[in-house]
Design a protein around this motif. Structure first.
Motif, PDB file in Angstrom:
ATOM      1  N   ARG A 102       5.945  19.359 -35.791  1.00  0.00           N
ATOM      2  CA  ARG A 102       5.037  18.623 -36.672  1.00  0.00           C
ATOM      3  C   ARG A 102       5.799  17.431 -37.252  1.00  0.00           C
ATOM      4  O   ARG A 102       7.038  17.406 -37.225  1.00  0.00           O
ATOM      5  CB  ARG A 102       4.512  19.522 -37.804  1.00  0.00           C
ATOM      6  CG  ARG A 102       5.597  20.028 -38.741  1.00  0.00           C
ATOM      7  CD  ARG A 102       5.030  20.586 -40.034  1.00  0.00           C
ATOM      8  NE  ARG A 102       4.308  21.814 -39.840  1.00  0.00           N
ATOM      9  CZ  ARG A 102       4.614  22.974 -40.431  1.00  0.00           C
ATOM     10  NH1 ARG A 102       5.686  23.045 -41.236  1.00  0.00           N
ATOM     11  NH2 ARG A 102       3.901  24.040 -40.239  1.00  0.00           N
ATOM     12  N   VAL A 106       8.104  15.412 -35.082  1.00  0.00           N
ATOM     13  CA  VAL A 106       7.271  14.820 -34.029  1.00  0.00           C
ATOM     14  C   VAL A 106       6.889  13.430 -34.505  1.00  0.00           C
ATOM     15  O   VAL A 106       6.126  13.264 -35.455  1.00  0.00           O
ATOM     16  CB  VAL A 106       6.020  15.678 -33.768  1.00  0.00           C
ATOM     17  CG1 VAL A 106       5.083  14.981 -32.791  1.00  0.00           C
ATOM     18  CG2 VAL A 106       6.420  17.038 -33.219  1.00  0.00           C
ATOM     19  N   GLY A 176       4.035  15.309 -27.845  1.00  0.00           N
ATOM     20  CA  GLY A 176       3.421  15.037 -29.137  1.00  0.00           C
ATOM     21  C   GLY A 176       3.861  13.725 -29.739  1.00  0.00           C
ATOM     22  O   GLY A 176       3.084  13.029 -30.405  1.00  0.00           O
ATOM     23  N   PRO A 180       0.609  10.942 -29.873  1.00  0.00           N
ATOM     24  CA  PRO A 180       0.272  11.645 -31.119  1.00  0.00           C
ATOM     25  C   PRO A 180      -1.221  11.870 -31.321  1.00  0.00           C
ATOM     26  O   PRO A 180      -1.611  12.811 -32.016  1.00  0.00           O
ATOM     27  CB  PRO A 180       0.860  10.739 -32.207  1.00  0.00           C
ATOM     28  CG  PRO A 180       0.988   9.392 -31.561  1.00  0.00           C
ATOM     29  CD  PRO A 180       1.297   9.663 -30.128  1.00  0.00           C
ATOM     30  N   PHE A 183      -3.510  15.237 -29.550  1.00  0.00           N
ATOM     31  CA  PHE A 183      -3.465  16.626 -29.996  1.00  0.00           C
ATOM     32  C   PHE A 183      -4.099  16.767 -31.375  1.00  0.00           C
ATOM     33  O   PHE A 183      -3.944  15.906 -32.232  1.00  0.00           O
ATOM     34  CB  PHE A 183      -2.015  17.124 -30.042  1.00  0.00           C
ATOM     35  CG  PHE A 183      -1.301  16.995 -28.725  1.00  0.00           C
ATOM     36  CD1 PHE A 183      -1.440  17.961 -27.753  1.00  0.00           C
ATOM     37  CD2 PHE A 183      -0.512  15.875 -28.461  1.00  0.00           C
ATOM     38  CE1 PHE A 183      -0.802  17.834 -26.526  1.00  0.00           C
ATOM     39  CE2 PHE A 183       0.138  15.733 -27.241  1.00  0.00           C
ATOM     40  CZ  PHE A 183      -0.017  16.721 -26.268  1.00  0.00           C
ATOM     41  N   LEU A 188       0.006  21.535 -31.574  1.00  0.00           N
ATOM     42  CA  LEU A 188       1.322  21.691 -30.964  1.00  0.00           C
ATOM     43  C   LEU A 188       2.067  22.882 -31.552  1.00  0.00           C
ATOM     44  O   LEU A 188       2.743  23.629 -30.835  1.00  0.00           O
ATOM     45  CB  LEU A 188       2.153  20.417 -31.155  1.00  0.00           C
ATOM     46  CG  LEU A 188       1.752  19.195 -30.339  1.00  0.00           C
ATOM     47  CD1 LEU A 188       2.631  18.013 -30.722  1.00  0.00           C
ATOM     48  CD2 LEU A 188       1.862  19.469 -28.850  1.00  0.00           C
TER      49      LEU A 188
END
Length: 218
Positions: A102, A106, A176, A180, A183, A188
């Protein structure tokens, strides 16, 4: 009377070194390592080009430090969630995996930096060593969390599981960060928890990674 010249202390030295690393990271993020010339780094950091040599023997040494900082920063974010995590092996592993999948870990900028350094890594043995150190730091943390699980496995299996789980997390992180908007929020994390749990023979998706505790009744 001649005014005293300012004396730089260790904090000043550390701040200037950090500014140079930050400037290099920004330039690589903007246009890759080729854009991070000594002159451009100096201009971005607000120093003279000659001063860079005081902190780094070569531009390549500065870029290695920049790459290491990017990798270390992502690992530190994932590790930070464990400071307030419950004393529950499955929950601690789930929190660590979720944090790795997250924001801010990410992140398209972080992925761009990684990709920008990738070419140099193939040509620079010391950059490769920096990459290996970052990889092993994260994998060792992951392996330690897996080792705490209530499973009876030998060292070879533990190592193989850590490598496999790390590969799953790396792949999801890459996709991811690159896409971005492809998703849904939390998707994820859930995919990662399911995949890592499948490798380890556990169900990590029943753990509440937002509140850092196992869900009631699970």
């Amino acid at each position: 009377m001649t005014p005293d010249r300012r004396k730089f202390n260790r904090q000043d030295e550390a701040a200037r070194r950090a500014a140079l690393i930050a400037a290099a990271i920004d330039l690589v993020a903007d246009g890759g390592p080729a854009k991070a010339t000594v002159r451009a780094i100096a201009e971005r950091a607000g120093v003279t080009p000659g001063l860079i040599r005081h902190y780094f023997a070569t531009k390549e040494a500065l870029l290695r430090a920049a790459y290491a900082q990017v990798m270390d920063g992502m690992t530190e974010v994932s590790l930070a969630v464990l400071a307030s995590a419950p004393n529950h092996p499955e929950a601690r592993l789930a929190l660590f995996v979720a944090a790795s999948l997250r924001p801010p870990v990410v992140d398209s900028r972080a992925m761009g930096l990684w990709a920008g350094f990738l070419h140099q890594m193939r040509q620079d043995a010391e950059m490769q060593a920096a990459h290996e150190a970052g990889y092993l730091q994260y994998r060792d943390l992951l392996q330690g969390l897996i080792a705490d699980l209530p499973r009876a496995v030998d060292g070879a299996r533990l190592r193989a599981d850590a490598i496999a789980c790390n590969a799953v997390i790396d792949g999801l992180w890459l996709e991811g960060s690159a896409l971005p908007h492809a998703f849904m929020q939390g998707e994820l994390e859930q995919i990662g928890l399911h995949a890592v749990g499948a490798i380890l023979g556990l169900d990590l998706t029943t753990l509440d990674v937002a509140t850092q505790t196992p869900e009631k009744g699970k």
